[in-house]
Design a protein around this motif. Sequence first.
Motif, PDB file in Angstrom:
ATOM      1  N   ALA A  12       4.149  15.587  -4.942  1.00 54.47           N
ATOM      2  CA  ALA A  12       3.501  16.432  -3.934  1.00 54.47           C
ATOM      3  C   ALA A  12       2.271  17.095  -4.520  1.00 54.47           C
ATOM      4  CB  ALA A  12       4.478  17.500  -3.441  1.00 54.47           C
ATOM      5  N   VAL A  13       1.233  17.183  -3.684  1.00 57.25           N
ATOM      6  CA  VAL A  13       0.058  17.972  -4.046  1.00 57.25           C
ATOM      7  C   VAL A  13      -0.060  19.103  -3.035  1.00 57.25           C
ATOM      8  CG1 VAL A  13      -1.176  16.033  -5.094  1.00 57.25           C
ATOM      9  CG2 VAL A  13      -1.520  16.522  -2.667  1.00 57.25           C
ATOM     10  N   ALA A  14      -0.646  20.207  -3.449  1.00 59.70           N
ATOM     11  CA  ALA A  14      -0.931  21.294  -2.513  1.00 59.70           C
ATOM     12  C   ALA A  14      -2.377  21.164  -2.082  1.00 59.70           C
ATOM     13  CB  ALA A  14      -0.688  22.653  -3.169  1.00 59.70           C
ATOM     14  N   ILE A  15      -2.674  21.587  -0.844  1.00 58.63           N
ATOM     15  CA  ILE A  15      -4.040  21.500  -0.319  1.00 58.63           C
ATOM     16  C   ILE A  15      -4.346  22.706   0.558  1.00 58.63           C
ATOM     17  CG2 ILE A  15      -3.311  20.089   1.688  1.00 58.63           C
ATOM     18  CD1 ILE A  15      -6.147  18.690   1.343  1.00 58.63           C
ATOM     19  N   GLY A  16      -5.623  23.046   0.617  1.00 56.36           N
ATOM     20  CA  GLY A  16      -6.083  24.107   1.510  1.00 56.36           C
ATOM     21  C   GLY A  16      -6.530  25.342   0.754  1.00 56.36           C
ATOM     22  N   GLY A  17      -7.823  25.542   0.678  1.00 54.29           N
ATOM     23  CA  GLY A  17      -8.350  26.771   0.078  1.00 54.29           C
ATOM     24  C   GLY A  17      -8.137  26.870  -1.421  1.00 54.29           C
ATOM     25  N   LEU A  28      -3.279  19.166  -7.450  1.00 56.99           N
ATOM     26  CA  LEU A  28      -3.987  20.009  -6.495  1.00 56.99           C
ATOM     27  C   LEU A  28      -4.993  19.154  -5.740  1.00 56.99           C
ATOM     28  CD1 LEU A  28      -4.766  23.091  -8.781  1.00 56.99           C
ATOM     29  CD2 LEU A  28      -2.839  22.791  -7.200  1.00 56.99           C
ATOM     30  N   ALA A  29      -5.056  19.326  -4.415  1.00 58.51           N
ATOM     31  CA  ALA A  29      -6.017  18.583  -3.596  1.00 58.51           C
ATOM     32  C   ALA A  29      -7.099  19.543  -3.112  1.00 58.51           C
ATOM     33  CB  ALA A  29      -5.314  17.927  -2.409  1.00 58.51           C
ATOM     34  N   VAL A  30      -8.330  19.109  -3.222  1.00 55.06           N
ATOM     35  CA  VAL A  30      -9.460  20.005  -3.018  1.00 55.06           C
ATOM     36  C   VAL A  30     -10.560  19.320  -2.219  1.00 55.06           C
ATOM     37  CG1 VAL A  30     -11.247  21.280  -4.256  1.00 55.06           C
ATOM     38  CG2 VAL A  30      -8.989  21.086  -5.255  1.00 55.06           C
ATOM     39  N   GLY A  62       1.190  15.763   0.972  1.00 55.41           N
ATOM     40  CA  GLY A  62       0.208  16.831   0.770  1.00 55.41           C
ATOM     41  C   GLY A  62       0.747  18.055   1.497  1.00 55.41           C
ATOM     42  N   ILE A  63       0.981  19.132   0.770  1.00 56.14           N
ATOM     43  CA  ILE A  63       1.559  20.337   1.374  1.00 56.14           C
ATOM     44  C   ILE A  63       0.439  21.346   1.642  1.00 56.14           C
ATOM     45  CG2 ILE A  63       3.222  22.209   1.101  1.00 56.14           C
ATOM     46  CD1 ILE A  63       4.660  20.481  -1.021  1.00 56.14           C
ATOM     47  N   GLY A  64       0.305  21.726   2.931  1.00 51.42           N
ATOM     48  CA  GLY A  64      -0.786  22.649   3.216  1.00 51.42           C
ATOM     49  C   GLY A  64      -0.670  23.260   4.600  1.00 51.42           C
ATOM     50  N   CYS A  78       0.843  -1.193   0.000  1.00 51.21           N
ATOM     51  CA  CYS A  78       0.000   0.000   0.000  1.00 51.21           C
ATOM     52  C   CYS A  78       0.877   1.242   0.000  1.00 51.21           C
ATOM     53  CB  CYS A  78      -0.863   0.039   1.254  1.00 51.21           C
ATOM     54  SG  CYS A  78      -2.297  -1.020   1.154  1.00 51.21           S
ATOM     55  N   LEU A  79       0.336   2.334  -0.508  1.00 54.65           N
ATOM     56  CA  LEU A  79       1.071   3.599  -0.513  1.00 54.65           C
ATOM     57  C   LEU A  79       0.731   4.400   0.742  1.00 54.65           C
ATOM     58  CD1 LEU A  79       0.607   4.597  -4.257  1.00 54.65           C
ATOM     59  CD2 LEU A  79       2.540   3.407  -3.191  1.00 54.65           C
ATOM     60  N   ILE A  80       1.674   5.260   1.146  1.00 55.06           N
ATOM     61  CA  ILE A  80       1.441   6.113   2.310  1.00 55.06           C
ATOM     62  C   ILE A  80       1.715   7.572   1.929  1.00 55.06           C
ATOM     63  CG2 ILE A  80       2.151   6.669   4.672  1.00 55.06           C
ATOM     64  CD1 ILE A  80       2.869   3.727   5.063  1.00 55.06           C
ATOM     65  N   GLY A  81       0.691   8.391   2.143  1.00 54.92           N
ATOM     66  CA  GLY A  81       0.843   9.835   1.933  1.00 54.92           C
ATOM     67  C   GLY A  81       0.912  10.532   3.272  1.00 54.92           C
ATOM     68  N   VAL A  82       1.634  11.638   3.330  1.00 55.70           N
ATOM     69  CA  VAL A  82       1.817  12.354   4.585  1.00 55.70           C
ATOM     70  C   VAL A  82       1.527  13.845   4.376  1.00 55.70           C
ATOM     71  CG1 VAL A  82       3.501  12.978   6.381  1.00 55.70           C
ATOM     72  CG2 VAL A  82       3.564  10.694   5.373  1.00 55.70           C
ATOM     73  N   SER A  83       0.811  14.448   5.344  1.00 56.59           N
ATOM     74  CA  SER A  83       0.581  15.895   5.324  1.00 56.59           C
ATOM     75  C   SER A  83       1.787  16.609   5.890  1.00 56.59           C
ATOM     76  CB  SER A  83      -0.612  16.258   6.212  1.00 56.59           C
ATOM     77  OG  SER A  83      -1.785  15.695   5.713  1.00 56.59           O
ATOM     78  N   VAL A  84       2.287  17.599   5.180  1.00 60.72           N
ATOM     79  CA  VAL A  84       3.395  18.399   5.700  1.00 60.72           C
ATOM     80  C   VAL A  84       3.065  19.876   5.585  1.00 60.72           C
ATOM     81  CG1 VAL A  84       5.128  16.631   5.154  1.00 60.72           C
ATOM     82  CG2 VAL A  84       4.678  18.448   3.500  1.00 60.72           C
TER      83      VAL A  84
END
Length: 534
Positions: free
Chosen positions: A174-179, A204-206, A138-140, A114-120
């Motif tokens: 990396a994806v960006a997230i937030g607003g 982009l994460a939304v 996920g950068i946010g 499985c893959l693992i993503g992390v919020s930074v």
Amino acid sequence: PAIDMTKIDYSLYLVTGRELLPPGKDYYESLEESIQGGVTVVQVREKKADTGEFLEIARRTKQICDKYSVPMFVNDRVDVALAVGATGVHLGQTDMPVSTARKLLELGHPDSPCLIGVSVGNVDEAKRAVLDGADYVGIGAVWVTTTKNLVKPVVGVRGVGDILDIVGDAGIPAVAIGGIKVHNALHTLHGAVGPITGTTLSGLAVVTEIIGAADASIPAKSLTRIINSRSKHFHWPALCLPANTSPSAALLAESAGELLTALREHSPLIHQITNNVVIAQSANATLALGASPIMATAPEEMEDLGKVVGGLLVNFGTITSKAGMLVAGKAANANKKPVVFDPVGVGATQFRRETASELLNSWQASIIKGNAGEIGALLGSSEVVTRGVDSVGPGFSDPANIVRALAKRERCIVVMTGKTDYVSDGYTAVALSNGHSMLGDVTGSGCMVGTAIAAFAAASRIVASERTEDEGKLVRGDMFQAAVAGVLAVTIASEIAAARPDVKGTGTFMSALIDELYNLKAQTIADRAMVEVL
Ligand code: 3NM
Ligand code: MG
């Protein structure tokens, strides 16, 4: 078809949030619409559901994702991810450590990893995620959001770039997230690039922009179009044409003349929020060049103006309308209009430094113009200090690299004025040596260069209005050529003005300078331009 774990398409990453659905809207219907609209990856995020409910939602979400071969991640819950056979899990900073999650996932699924993503949210967290072996980050939060309680400061588009340098070096997507919204998606993609490595966002994460829509396919389609169109123009030089070819001195001189002709033919409206020392003078210089000035400052009118103007100048010599500057730049970005930023005296006070930072975090400048002190202050260099708003000293020992560095970091064209003027897009740098010393003896000559650059940028955008290669760019046209043209127009006019027999001092010089802008010919620019490609 089975999902290839090595080739996940992160470009439009939907994070679910059932509480944000419009009243009466079915979650599964919204989900399916969003995938039909172009969502490429889904993360099921349930912050309040009990385990049984979460499991059922994840199971049904997975069925829909499978139907379209879209990978599905589960937020936080390794057990739920294992139970439904998810592509992976997404972990926040306060969730289970990556190593523990990895172990459990391997125990649960020995033969299909499985893959693992992390919020930074900062560089240190990104370094940690790289060491821990995250498969993506996920950068946010890149913009302000109310969807999640933010415990750290907003990263900002420029801050995302610094994090991208870390993860890009390690080859982690990396994806960006937030607003993130349709209206700021292109700005986010353009601005969030690692200044050192050139690493770009993988997507982009939304949440709200998609989940909150009555028909989720509509924002998903708009975002997909923006994300797909950016690819060609994503790398440097992002605001110029022809991409990746160094301009020759002759071409730049010639294009400056052509842009002057276009400026006079189309007479674009140049919106200028400028300081009260130079308002009338800059407006007259705009008219002399053949464009139309509008000097509006009220925030309430910026959205309307953004639609009709050809370009925007923000000069914060006397900051009385910061709110107007913030909204005007956003409106210009949203309408793909050039934005010229003149950070007058930015090194002089803490307030100016903070305001410059706030403005640059709120909108994307196309061109930044300043003297050595101002450019140095923006870059955080102590080699030259700003004394009030005057240009000081001989400047930097390596000016070309200073403008290159700032252009790369701010993702725009940078102009540094002085005895020799320097212009760079982050790669190519040119030195321009026209001008007369009397420019330094009158107030607002630097501001006039900013005005001229904004006018030429608007002209360049008009010339490029049909150019298909410019689709997906934050601003159409060649901002490098426009910046060079603006400097050349004022400096060449100053040479002609200073040589006039009727010029007796700085008062008559200023009148003569406006005259010579008014009388300037395309051929004169092309003939007199002293351009050196460095
Ligand atoms: N994570 P919206 S911000 C789930 O900063 C999430 O890591 C964030 O929602 C982070 O698109 C966020 O509605 C919410 O602003 C994003
Ligand atoms: Mg979490």
